[in-house]
Design a protein around this motif. Structure first.
Motif, PDB file in Angstrom:
ATOM      1  N   ILE A   1     -27.141 -10.754 -85.175  1.00 51.24           N
ATOM      2  CA  ILE A   1     -27.464  -9.348 -85.427  1.00 51.24           C
ATOM      3  C   ILE A   1     -26.178  -8.545 -85.569  1.00 51.24           C
ATOM      4  CG2 ILE A   1     -28.483  -7.277 -84.383  1.00 51.24           C
ATOM      5  CD1 ILE A   1     -30.641  -9.240 -83.197  1.00 51.24           C
ATOM      6  N   ALA A   2     -25.211  -8.802 -84.681  1.00 51.22           N
ATOM      7  CA  ALA A   2     -23.920  -8.102 -84.769  1.00 51.22           C
ATOM      8  C   ALA A   2     -23.214  -8.444 -86.079  1.00 51.22           C
ATOM      9  CB  ALA A   2     -23.036  -8.475 -83.576  1.00 51.22           C
ATOM     10  N   ALA A   3     -23.242  -9.714 -86.480  1.00 51.48           N
ATOM     11  CA  ALA A   3     -22.593 -10.128 -87.732  1.00 51.48           C
ATOM     12  C   ALA A   3     -23.282  -9.482 -88.936  1.00 51.48           C
ATOM     13  CB  ALA A   3     -22.619 -11.649 -87.861  1.00 51.48           C
ATOM     14  N   GLY A   4     -24.603  -9.387 -88.909  1.00 55.34           N
ATOM     15  CA  GLY A   4     -25.320  -8.744 -90.002  1.00 55.34           C
ATOM     16  C   GLY A   4     -24.977  -7.269 -90.112  1.00 55.34           C
ATOM     17  N   PHE A   5     -24.901  -6.595 -88.985  1.00 49.98           N
ATOM     18  CA  PHE A   5     -24.529  -5.187 -88.985  1.00 49.98           C
ATOM     19  C   PHE A   5     -23.095  -5.012 -89.490  1.00 49.98           C
ATOM     20  CE2 PHE A   5     -23.252  -1.212 -86.753  1.00 49.98           C
ATOM     21  CZ  PHE A   5     -24.140  -0.362 -87.409  1.00 49.98           C
ATOM     22  N   MET A   6     -22.211  -5.913 -89.062  1.00 47.54           N
ATOM     23  CA  MET A   6     -20.818  -5.850 -89.523  1.00 47.54           C
ATOM     24  C   MET A   6     -20.742  -6.075 -91.027  1.00 47.54           C
ATOM     25  SD  MET A   6     -18.143  -5.210 -87.892  1.00 47.54           S
ATOM     26  CE  MET A   6     -16.829  -4.604 -88.871  1.00 47.54           C
ATOM     27  N   ALA A   7     -21.563  -6.987 -91.547  1.00 49.69           N
ATOM     28  CA  ALA A   7     -21.590  -7.223 -92.997  1.00 49.69           C
ATOM     29  C   ALA A   7     -21.956  -5.946 -93.741  1.00 49.69           C
ATOM     30  CB  ALA A   7     -22.581  -8.342 -93.335  1.00 49.69           C
TER      31      ALA A   7
END
Length: 162
Positions: free
Chosen positions: A132-138
Motif C-alpha cells: 500500500i505504501a509503495a502504491g501510494f509512493m508510485a
C-alpha cells in the motif's frame, strides 16, 4: 530576527540537502543488499515463528523469490533515485533523463505494490502494508514526474522562442 534566519539558512542549503539524500540513498542501497544476502535466514526465522500465513515446503522458496524480486526492484529504484539526485545537484533539472528516472522510480514502486499487496493477503501481512505504501509512493512520484514533464515541455518551448 532576520539575522538568525540568514545564519540558519547558510548552515543548510539545497546542495547539502541533495548531498545528504544521496548519502542516505547509498546507505539504503547497501542495507538492501545486506538484507538480500540474509534473505534465507530471515525467511527461515519468519517460518519458524509461525509468522507466515500458509505452510508447506514451497512457501520458503516463494517467499525467497518474492524477496529477491522486491530487492531487485528496490535496488533499481534506488539507482535511479541516485542518478536523479546527481542530475539535480549538477543543475540538470528539466532534462529528459530526470523525467525518465522519475518514470522508472514510479514503475518500481507500482510493481512492488502489485507484488506485495496480494502476497500480504496470503503469506505475510506486513507485505500488504508495504504494498500500500509503495502504491501510494508510485502515485506521488507519478505526479512529480508529470510536473517535471510539463516543465520540460515549457522549457523546450521557451528555448525555441528565444
Amino acid at each position: 530576527m532576520p539575522k538568525q534566519n540568514q545564519t540558519a539558512h547558510s548552515l543548510w542549503d539545497d546542495r547539502k540537502s541533495i548531498a545528504l539524500t544521496r548519502v542516505v540513498t547509498v546507505a539504503i542501497f547497501f542495507v538492501c543488499i545486506a538484507v538480500a544476502i540474509m534473505g534465507p535466514a530471515i525467511v527461515d526465522w519468519l517460518i519458524a515463528r509461525g509468522r507466515v500465513g500458509v505452510q508447506g515446503p514451497a512457501v520458503r522458496w516463494v517467499m525467497l523469490g518474492l524477496g529477491y524480486l522486491l530487492a531487485a526492484l528496490a535496488l533499481w529504484m534506488l539507482w535511479n533515485l541516485f542518478r536523479f539526485l546527481t542530475r539535480l545537484e549538477q543543475g540538470q533539472v528539466f532534462v529528459p533523463q530526470t523525467v525518465e528516472a522519475l518514470r522508472r522510480i514510479s514503475r518500481c514502486c507500482a510493481a512492488a505494490a502489485v507484488i506485495c499487496i496480494p502476497s500480504g493477503a496470503v503469506l505475510y501481512f506486513p507485505f500488504a502494508c508495504m504494498g500500500i505504501a509503495a502504491g501510494f509512493m508510485a502515485l506521488i512520484v507519478q505526479v512529480v514526474k508529470h510536473a517535471f514533464e510539463q516543465a520540460l515541455k515549457m522549457k523546450d518551448e521557451l528555448d525555441f522562442t528565444i
